[in-house]
Design a protein around this motif. Structure first.
Motif, PDB file in Angstrom:
ATOM      1  N   PRO A   1       0.814  -1.215   0.000  1.00 46.34           N
ATOM      2  CA  PRO A   1       0.000   0.000   0.000  1.00 46.34           C
ATOM      3  C   PRO A   1       0.847   1.265   0.000  1.00 46.34           C
ATOM      4  O   PRO A   1       0.924   2.002   0.985  1.00 46.34           O
ATOM      5  CB  PRO A   1      -0.790  -0.126   1.301  1.00 46.34           C
ATOM      6  N   THR A   2       1.529   1.551  -1.085  1.00 48.74           N
ATOM      7  CA  THR A   2       2.331   2.764  -1.177  1.00 48.74           C
ATOM      8  C   THR A   2       1.750   3.693  -2.222  1.00 48.74           C
ATOM      9  O   THR A   2       1.039   3.280  -3.137  1.00 48.74           O
ATOM     10  CB  THR A   2       3.789   2.443  -1.554  1.00 48.74           C
ATOM     11  N   VAL A   3       2.062   4.960  -2.079  1.00 47.24           N
ATOM     12  CA  VAL A   3       1.642   5.988  -3.028  1.00 47.24           C
ATOM     13  C   VAL A   3       2.894   6.667  -3.552  1.00 47.24           C
ATOM     14  O   VAL A   3       3.774   7.054  -2.775  1.00 47.24           O
ATOM     15  CB  VAL A   3       0.724   7.022  -2.350  1.00 47.24           C
ATOM     16  N   GLN A   4       2.993   6.792  -4.856  1.00 43.40           N
ATOM     17  CA  GLN A   4       4.137   7.432  -5.479  1.00 43.40           C
ATOM     18  C   GLN A   4       3.699   8.688  -6.219  1.00 43.40           C
ATOM     19  O   GLN A   4       2.644   8.711  -6.860  1.00 43.40           O
ATOM     20  CB  GLN A   4       4.818   6.476  -6.478  1.00 43.40           C
ATOM     21  N   LEU A   5       4.510   9.728  -6.127  1.00 40.14           N
ATOM     22  CA  LEU A   5       4.306  10.937  -6.917  1.00 40.14           C
ATOM     23  C   LEU A   5       5.234  10.836  -8.123  1.00 40.14           C
ATOM     24  O   LEU A   5       6.450  10.767  -7.978  1.00 40.14           O
ATOM     25  CB  LEU A   5       4.632  12.186  -6.096  1.00 40.14           C
ATOM     26  N   VAL A   6       4.649  10.795  -9.318  1.00 36.86           N
ATOM     27  CA  VAL A   6       5.415  10.585 -10.548  1.00 36.86           C
ATOM     28  C   VAL A   6       5.541  11.902 -11.297  1.00 36.86           C
ATOM     29  O   VAL A   6       4.526  12.538 -11.627  1.00 36.86           O
ATOM     30  CB  VAL A   6       4.738   9.537 -11.449  1.00 36.86           C
ATOM     31  N   ASP A   7       6.781  12.317 -11.569  1.00 38.96           N
ATOM     32  CA  ASP A   7       7.045  13.480 -12.415  1.00 38.96           C
ATOM     33  C   ASP A   7       7.107  12.987 -13.854  1.00 38.96           C
ATOM     34  O   ASP A   7       7.985  12.204 -14.212  1.00 38.96           O
ATOM     35  CB  ASP A   7       8.358  14.142 -12.018  1.00 38.96           C
ATOM     36  N   LEU A   8       6.186  13.419 -14.692  1.00 35.26           N
ATOM     37  CA  LEU A   8       6.062  12.868 -16.037  1.00 35.26           C
ATOM     38  C   LEU A   8       7.199  13.288 -16.966  1.00 35.26           C
ATOM     39  O   LEU A   8       7.403  12.663 -18.003  1.00 35.26           O
ATOM     40  CB  LEU A   8       4.720  13.260 -16.639  1.00 35.26           C
TER      41      LEU A   8
END
Length: 328
Positions: free
Chosen positions: A196-203
């Protein structure tokens, strides 16, 4: 005596102009009425008069439409992409994906369609980290997806992507609520299944930055859903294996401006084990969870699921309780 054509023209032209202005004003008024109506109500307005028909079409033409892409059927993995025009309720083709896939995440960011991760075989053994973006397209399906750098967090399947409203990054950002983690050349580690992790992705770079973990343990269960609210908060609802938990990521209550966002527990859904459901934010601000699969016996111990047509909605931040909606 011959008529004074010049005089007639002088009187006719202003009258024609006035009539044209009147028609245009009516169209704009109906467009405003449609903007403040429900989607079904908007379509019903089309039958009132010609001006309402044009006004409703004008308003519906500003809406983004509904997109489906990829997936799996009896013929195998798909790369097709289709868009539903809400002004005509007709499906039209968009450019195909570079890589056919299933179990991927996708969303729109700054008007571009972004597709992340997924599986590239029917057995869901090869979980990929590839990212594709469609920046522009025409009504006839012109344009093409382009490959972006692969996700630095590795392969991701069964995830949910939520666009981040910001204007400081080069190409936009996505919050990726992870499902199955894996590599393209190695099998999935069962201990990492459904972390259960959340990642912030820089496109622009596909660099993944880990965000606060969800409160609930979704191990071995990737059939959750998530949606971003207009104020930027993210609601995550978990179904499958007897779960019905819901939580929201947002600023802490009474916290200082700029305080780190945290996950807060919300009332549980009324349907136990609801999974693979659709989600949306309704016009009145409520979060709706629609249809899906349900079952009160965990799949991991031989349970089974059934299709549910039930729908429910929650107003986050007020009198928080789930309300039943009309079934599908």
């Amino acid at each position: 005596m011959a008529p004074n054509t010049r005089s007639a023209a002088q009187h006719t032209a202003p009258n024609s102009w006035s009539a044209a202005q009147h028609v245009l004003a009516l169209v704009e008024i109906w467009a405003l009425v449609a903007e403040h109506s429900s989607f079904v109500g908007t379509w019903q307005l089309m039958r009132v008069c010609r001006a309402s028909l044009e006004g409703v079409k004008e308003y519906l033409g500003t809406m983004p439409g509904l997109v489906i892409c990829g997936g799996d059927d009896d013929s195998g993995l798909q790369s097709d992409v289709w868009r539903l025009d809400l002004a005509t309720l007709q499906w039209g083709p968009l450019p195909s994906l570079v890589v056919a896939r299933d179990g991927h995440a996708w969303c729109t960011v700054r008007g571009s369609l972004v597709v992340l991760g997924g599986c590239i075989n029917d057995d869901e053994e090869d979980i990929i980290s590839s990212v594709e973006m469609l920046s522009a397209w025409g009504a006839g399906g012109e344009g093409a997806f382009t490959n972006l750098p692969p996700l630095t967090c590795g392969g991701v399947g069964g995830a949910v992507a939520v666009a981040v409203e910001e204007s400081t990054s080069a190409a936009g950002q996505v919050q990726l609520l992870l499902g199955v983690l894996g590599g393209e050349e190695e099998p999935v580690d069962e201990d990492e299944f459904g972390v259960p992790t959340v990642q912030l992705v820089d496109l622009a770079t596909s660099v993944c930055t880990r965000q606060p973990d969800c409160l609930n343990d979704y191990r071995r269960d990737v059939r959750f859903t998530a949606v971003r609210m207009p104020d930027g908060r993210v609601v995550c609802a978990c179904g499958g294996d007897s779960h019905n938990s819901v939580e929201v990521l947002g600023p802490p209550a009474g916290g200082a401006s700029g305080a780190a966002w945290t996950w807060t527990k919300l009332p549980a859904m009324s349907v136990l084990g609801r999974s693979k459901s659709c989600r949306c934010v309704m016009s009145d601000g409520r979060v709706a969870v629609l249809s899906g699969l349900s079952g009160n016996v965990p799949l991991s111990i031989g349970g089974d699921t059934i299709v549910t047509m039930s729908c429910e909605a929650l107003m986050v931040g007020e009198d928080e309780h789930w309300q039943s909606l009309a079934p599908m």
